[in-house]
Design a protein around this motif. Structure first.
Motif, PDB file in Angstrom:
ATOM      1  N   ALA A  94       1.670   9.880  -2.995  1.00 25.63           N
ATOM      2  CA  ALA A  94       0.508   8.984  -3.083  1.00 25.63           C
ATOM      3  C   ALA A  94      -0.523   9.522  -4.069  1.00 25.63           C
ATOM      4  O   ALA A  94      -1.245   8.757  -4.701  1.00 25.63           O
ATOM      5  CB  ALA A  94      -0.131   8.812  -1.704  1.00 25.63           C
ATOM      6  N   GLN A  95      -0.577  10.869  -4.201  1.00 25.02           N
ATOM      7  CA  GLN A  95      -1.612  11.465  -5.062  1.00 25.02           C
ATOM      8  C   GLN A  95      -1.051  11.988  -6.370  1.00 25.02           C
ATOM      9  O   GLN A  95      -1.806  12.527  -7.186  1.00 25.02           O
ATOM     10  CB  GLN A  95      -2.293  12.620  -4.288  1.00 25.02           C
ATOM     11  CG  GLN A  95      -2.871  12.159  -2.961  1.00 25.02           C
ATOM     12  CD  GLN A  95      -3.515  13.274  -2.148  1.00 25.02           C
ATOM     13  OE1 GLN A  95      -3.585  14.422  -2.577  1.00 25.02           O
ATOM     14  NE2 GLN A  95      -3.982  12.941  -0.958  1.00 25.02           N
ATOM     15  N   GLY A 108      -2.260  -1.227  -2.937  1.00 20.82           N
ATOM     16  CA  GLY A 108      -0.938  -1.392  -3.548  1.00 20.82           C
ATOM     17  C   GLY A 108      -0.191  -0.080  -3.454  1.00 20.82           C
ATOM     18  O   GLY A 108      -0.790   0.979  -3.210  1.00 20.82           O
ATOM     19  N   LYS A 134      -6.777   6.513  -6.878  1.00 21.41           N
ATOM     20  CA  LYS A 134      -5.600   7.335  -7.146  1.00 21.41           C
ATOM     21  C   LYS A 134      -5.400   7.493  -8.663  1.00 21.41           C
ATOM     22  O   LYS A 134      -5.947   6.709  -9.445  1.00 21.41           O
ATOM     23  CB  LYS A 134      -4.354   6.687  -6.524  1.00 21.41           C
ATOM     24  CG  LYS A 134      -4.413   6.611  -5.008  1.00 21.41           C
ATOM     25  CD  LYS A 134      -4.281   7.979  -4.376  1.00 21.41           C
ATOM     26  CE  LYS A 134      -4.051   7.918  -2.888  1.00 21.41           C
ATOM     27  NZ  LYS A 134      -5.140   8.502  -2.081  1.00 21.41           N
ATOM     28  N   SER A 170       0.857  -1.194   0.000  1.00 20.67           N
ATOM     29  CA  SER A 170       0.000   0.000   0.000  1.00 20.67           C
ATOM     30  C   SER A 170       0.890   1.239   0.000  1.00 20.67           C
ATOM     31  O   SER A 170       2.103   1.145   0.219  1.00 20.67           O
ATOM     32  CB  SER A 170      -0.896   0.031   1.249  1.00 20.67           C
ATOM     33  OG  SER A 170      -0.108   0.212   2.410  1.00 20.67           O
ATOM     34  N   GLY A 171       0.264   2.378  -0.180  1.00 15.19           N
ATOM     35  CA  GLY A 171       1.007   3.634  -0.077  1.00 15.19           C
ATOM     36  C   GLY A 171       1.502   3.847   1.343  1.00 15.19           C
ATOM     37  O   GLY A 171       2.607   4.362   1.563  1.00 15.19           O
ATOM     38  N   THR A 172       0.685   3.442   2.304  1.00 12.51           N
ATOM     39  CA  THR A 172       1.088   3.569   3.714  1.00 12.51           C
ATOM     40  C   THR A 172       2.349   2.746   3.968  1.00 12.51           C
ATOM     41  O   THR A 172       3.312   3.222   4.582  1.00 12.51           O
ATOM     42  CB  THR A 172      -0.055   3.075   4.639  1.00 12.51           C
ATOM     43  OG1 THR A 172      -1.252   3.767   4.285  1.00 12.51           O
ATOM     44  CG2 THR A 172       0.265   3.291   6.097  1.00 12.51           C
ATOM     45  N   VAL A 207       4.392  16.317   1.109  1.00 17.52           N
ATOM     46  CA  VAL A 207       3.336  15.593   0.394  1.00 17.52           C
ATOM     47  C   VAL A 207       3.018  16.383  -0.877  1.00 17.52           C
ATOM     48  O   VAL A 207       2.864  17.608  -0.809  1.00 17.52           O
ATOM     49  CB  VAL A 207       2.070  15.488   1.270  1.00 17.52           C
ATOM     50  CG1 VAL A 207       0.940  14.790   0.516  1.00 17.52           C
ATOM     51  CG2 VAL A 207       2.381  14.747   2.564  1.00 17.52           C
ATOM     52  N   ASP A 260       5.972  12.153  -0.355  1.00 11.70           N
ATOM     53  CA  ASP A 260       4.740  11.368  -0.291  1.00 11.70           C
ATOM     54  C   ASP A 260       3.967  11.728  -1.561  1.00 11.70           C
ATOM     55  O   ASP A 260       3.260  12.741  -1.632  1.00 11.70           O
ATOM     56  CB  ASP A 260       3.934  11.693   0.975  1.00 11.70           C
ATOM     57  CG  ASP A 260       2.634  10.880   1.055  1.00 11.70           C
ATOM     58  OD1 ASP A 260       2.220  10.334   0.022  1.00 11.70           O
ATOM     59  OD2 ASP A 260       2.033  10.828   2.144  1.00 11.70           O
ATOM     60  N   ALA A 294      -2.105   8.770   6.990  1.00 15.59           N
ATOM     61  CA  ALA A 294      -1.005   7.815   6.788  1.00 15.59           C
ATOM     62  C   ALA A 294       0.364   8.487   6.848  1.00 15.59           C
ATOM     63  O   ALA A 294       1.337   7.896   7.318  1.00 15.59           O
ATOM     64  CB  ALA A 294      -1.178   7.104   5.448  1.00 15.59           C
ATOM     65  N   THR A 295       0.456   9.729   6.377  1.00 10.16           N
ATOM     66  CA  THR A 295       1.753  10.417   6.316  1.00 10.16           C
ATOM     67  C   THR A 295       2.382  10.520   7.706  1.00 10.16           C
ATOM     68  O   THR A 295       3.583  10.265   7.879  1.00 10.16           O
ATOM     69  CB  THR A 295       1.575  11.839   5.720  1.00 10.16           C
ATOM     70  OG1 THR A 295       0.734  11.775   4.572  1.00 10.16           O
ATOM     71  CG2 THR A 295       2.902  12.460   5.357  1.00 10.16           C
ATOM     72  N   THR A 299      -2.790  16.652   5.333  1.00 12.96           N
ATOM     73  CA  THR A 299      -2.587  15.472   4.505  1.00 12.96           C
ATOM     74  C   THR A 299      -3.438  14.352   5.070  1.00 12.96           C
ATOM     75  O   THR A 299      -4.049  14.492   6.120  1.00 12.96           O
ATOM     76  CB  THR A 299      -1.092  15.068   4.502  1.00 12.96           C
ATOM     77  OG1 THR A 299      -0.913  13.847   3.762  1.00 12.96           O
ATOM     78  CG2 THR A 299      -0.544  14.841   5.914  1.00 12.96           C
ATOM     79  N   PHE A 300      -3.429  13.215   4.359  1.00 10.87           N
ATOM     80  CA  PHE A 300      -4.091  12.031   4.878  1.00 10.87           C
ATOM     81  C   PHE A 300      -3.277  11.495   6.070  1.00 10.87           C
ATOM     82  O   PHE A 300      -2.047  11.617   6.090  1.00 10.87           O
ATOM     83  CB  PHE A 300      -4.182  10.979   3.766  1.00 10.87           C
ATOM     84  CG  PHE A 300      -4.905   9.736   4.178  1.00 10.87           C
ATOM     85  CD1 PHE A 300      -6.210   9.791   4.634  1.00 10.87           C
ATOM     86  CD2 PHE A 300      -4.274   8.500   4.121  1.00 10.87           C
ATOM     87  CE1 PHE A 300      -6.877   8.639   5.025  1.00 10.87           C
ATOM     88  CE2 PHE A 300      -4.930   7.347   4.509  1.00 10.87           C
ATOM     89  CZ  PHE A 300      -6.230   7.412   4.962  1.00 10.87           C
ATOM     90  N   TYR A 344      -8.785  17.938   3.583  1.00 10.14           N
ATOM     91  CA  TYR A 344      -9.143  17.123   4.723  1.00 10.14           C
ATOM     92  C   TYR A 344      -9.808  18.044   5.730  1.00 10.14           C
ATOM     93  O   TYR A 344      -9.355  19.182   5.884  1.00 10.14           O
ATOM     94  CB  TYR A 344      -7.893  16.453   5.306  1.00 10.14           C
ATOM     95  CG  TYR A 344      -7.290  15.509   4.272  1.00 10.14           C
ATOM     96  CD1 TYR A 344      -7.757  14.206   4.125  1.00 10.14           C
ATOM     97  CD2 TYR A 344      -6.311  15.970   3.412  1.00 10.14           C
ATOM     98  CE1 TYR A 344      -7.229  13.362   3.152  1.00 10.14           C
ATOM     99  CE2 TYR A 344      -5.794  15.123   2.428  1.00 10.14           C
ATOM    100  CZ  TYR A 344      -6.253  13.829   2.304  1.00 10.14           C
ATOM    101  OH  TYR A 344      -5.757  13.014   1.337  1.00 10.14           O
ATOM    102  N   SER A 382       0.846   5.492  -4.101  1.00 13.16           N
ATOM    103  CA  SER A 382      -0.229   4.575  -3.723  1.00 13.16           C
ATOM    104  C   SER A 382      -1.003   4.182  -4.970  1.00 13.16           C
ATOM    105  O   SER A 382      -1.230   5.021  -5.848  1.00 13.16           O
ATOM    106  CB  SER A 382      -1.172   5.301  -2.756  1.00 13.16           C
ATOM    107  OG  SER A 382      -2.419   4.632  -2.680  1.00 13.16           O
TER     108      SER A 382
HETATM  109  C1  LIG Z   1      -1.102  11.740   0.909  1.00 19.56           C
HETATM  110  C2  LIG Z   1      -1.326  10.273   1.140  1.00 19.56           C
HETATM  111  N1  LIG Z   1      -0.374   9.558   1.762  1.00 19.56           N
HETATM  112  C3  LIG Z   1      -0.494   8.243   1.970  1.00 19.56           C
HETATM  113  C4  LIG Z   1      -1.630   7.567   1.561  1.00 19.56           C
HETATM  114  C5  LIG Z   1      -1.751   6.109   1.875  1.00 19.56           C
HETATM  115  O1  LIG Z   1      -1.924   5.311   0.754  1.00 19.56           O
HETATM  116  P1  LIG Z   1      -2.702   3.910   0.871  1.00 19.56           P
HETATM  117  O2  LIG Z   1      -4.145   4.204   1.019  1.00 19.56           O
HETATM  118  O3  LIG Z   1      -2.380   3.214  -0.413  1.00 19.56           O
HETATM  119  O4  LIG Z   1      -2.142   3.194   2.048  1.00 19.56           O
HETATM  120  C6  LIG Z   1      -2.644   8.252   0.903  1.00 19.56           C
HETATM  121  C7  LIG Z   1      -3.839   7.541   0.441  1.00 19.56           C
HETATM  122  O5  LIG Z   1      -4.958   7.931   0.587  1.00 19.56           O
HETATM  123  C8  LIG Z   1      -2.499   9.647   0.689  1.00 19.56           C
HETATM  124  O6  LIG Z   1      -3.444  10.358   0.070  1.00 19.56           O
END
Ligand SMILES: Cc1ncc(COP(=O)(O)O)c(C=O)c1O
Length: 376
Positions: free
Chosen positions: A160-161, A195, A187, A59-61, A131, A158, A88-89, A85-86, A311, A182
């Motif tokens: 991911a986007q 993934g 995405k 995953s992106g995480t 990010v 990061d 996960a960062t 940000t989301f 967000y 991600s």
């Molecule tokens: C900025 C950012 N970082 C990390 C992630 C994490 O990615 P994932 O959902 O694939 O784990 C996302 C996903 O939404 C994201 O938008």
């Protein structure tokens, strides 16, 4: 008719034979873990971005987590990032016992304000993690220069986007020490589950990431470090390979849809995230800034136009991260979080842009007439 927020069905119809062929190939050879599509995708993506290595992960995480682990980041280390940000960062930083140091954003782009990073660096700063929000690369040159001035602090984008975005002629994911993306379904380049991928041109970081992704093994049942089960499934890699068939067309479409939205929002006088002229955005989200957001979302929903908020609460105001400051330390993030609203956006959105803009116009007129007491 309701507009989809992200139109994955049209994309599937366009790619159906290729997606089915790719899935079928995996079902026939049966190598569901680390099958040939994994290496094929890694080669394709490394060459697309220009990075020497691509390591696909679960995953992106996990891409972010494995990257931090590969850099040896742990207890009491500090990682500079954005609160806007989301989760996960910041989550991955805290999971390793390190501390996220939140630096405020630039009000125009909503990306980390590079001008404020230097003041946040201490002897404990072990990484900087900008990010590339909404698909637009952060100010990577400025951030890399600051990192270089302070003893070559590693910079993890990061991304991911932002997979597919360009920054001064280079691709997002290949703009710093490490880039992480991600493949979450919505995405810009998505699979049909979870993934992600790590990009780097540093051989030893790449080797560490490859080992961490398979429980820290350098060879079978030989664990040189602590790792995790972080592989991307062969089937998901096969789906991304199929999606690459029209990815360049999708990149161009996203840029076009984003430009149409920009023009229409400017005509309406609606505040929006600004795009810098030296980079492209993948418009993972197309985001405007409004007052009375709830009411506008409600009016749009009533006419079949979905919206989302990326967000609503900065991370330093979230219960889980409140011990790492508060959004009063990052007033721009605090203010922007109250106003951002994302509109339907995908490569196949060109047919709906005018209708969405008309909906936004109607919602704003409705608000204005309510305020002035006229019937709307
Ligand atoms: C900025 C950012 N970082 C990390 C992630 C994490 O990615 P994932 O959902 O694939 O784990 C996302 C996903 O939404 C994201 O938008």
């Amino acid at each position: 008719m309701n507009i989809p927020f992200v139109d994955l069905k049209t994309q599937y119809q366009a790619l159906k034979p290729e997606i089915q062929r790719r899935i079928n190939d995996v079902l026939e050879h049966g190598q569901y873990i680390m099958g040939p599509e994994v290496a094929e995708l890694e080669e394709r993506l490394a060459s697309y971005t220009g990075a020497k290595h691509c390591i696909t992960v679960s995953s992106g995480t996990d891409a972010l987590l494995i990257s931090l682990m590969a850099l040896g980041i742990g207890r009491d280390d500090e990682v500079i990032t954005t609160p806007f940000t989301f989760a996960a960062t910041a989550e991955v930083i805290v999971l390793l016992g390190a501390k996220p140091v939140f630096v405020d954003i630039d009000a125009a782009t909503c990306n980390i304000d590079a001008g404020k990073i230097e003041a946040a660096i201490t002897a404990r700063t072990k990484a900087i993690m900008p990010v590339s929000l909404y698909g637009q690369p952060a100010d990577m040159d400025e951030i890399n220069a600051i990192a270089a001035r302070h003893g070559n602090i590693p910079v993890i984008e990061d991304a991911a986007q932002s997979f597919g975005a360009n920054y001064k002629g280079s691709k997002s994911c290949n703009l710093s020490t490490i880039g992480c993306t991600s493949f979450f379904p919505s995405k810009p380049l998505g699979c049909y589950g979870d993934g992600g991928a790590i990009f780097t041109s540093d051989d030893s970081i790449a080797q560490a990431c490859r080992e961490i992704r398979v429980h820290g093994q350098s060879k079978r049942y030989w664990h040189t470090r602590v790792g995790l089960g972080g592989r991307m499934d062969t089937l998901q890699c096969a789906i991304v390979l199929a999606k690459l068939e029209r990815f360049e067309w999708e990149v161009a479409q996203r840029i076009e849809v984003g430009a149409s939205y920009n023009r229409l929002m400017d005509e309406l006088g609606v505040d929006r995230v600004q795009q810098r002229s030296d980079r492209t955005s993948m418009f993972a989200q197309y985001t405007i800034l409004v007052e009375h957001r709830d009411k506008i979302q409600h009016s749009l929903q009533a006419i079949g136009i979905p919206t989302a908020v990326h967000y609503p609460v900065p991370l330093n105001d979230q219960p889980a991260y409140g011990s790492f400051g508060s959004s009063s330390d990052t007033p721009v993030s605090n203010a922007v979080a109250k106003r951002v609203m994302s509109l339907p956006m995908s490569a196949d959105s060109s047919q709906v842009v005018e209708r969405v803009a008309a909906g936004v116009r109607g919602a704003l007129l409705g608000l204005a007439s309510k305020k002035s007491g006229e019937p709307s």
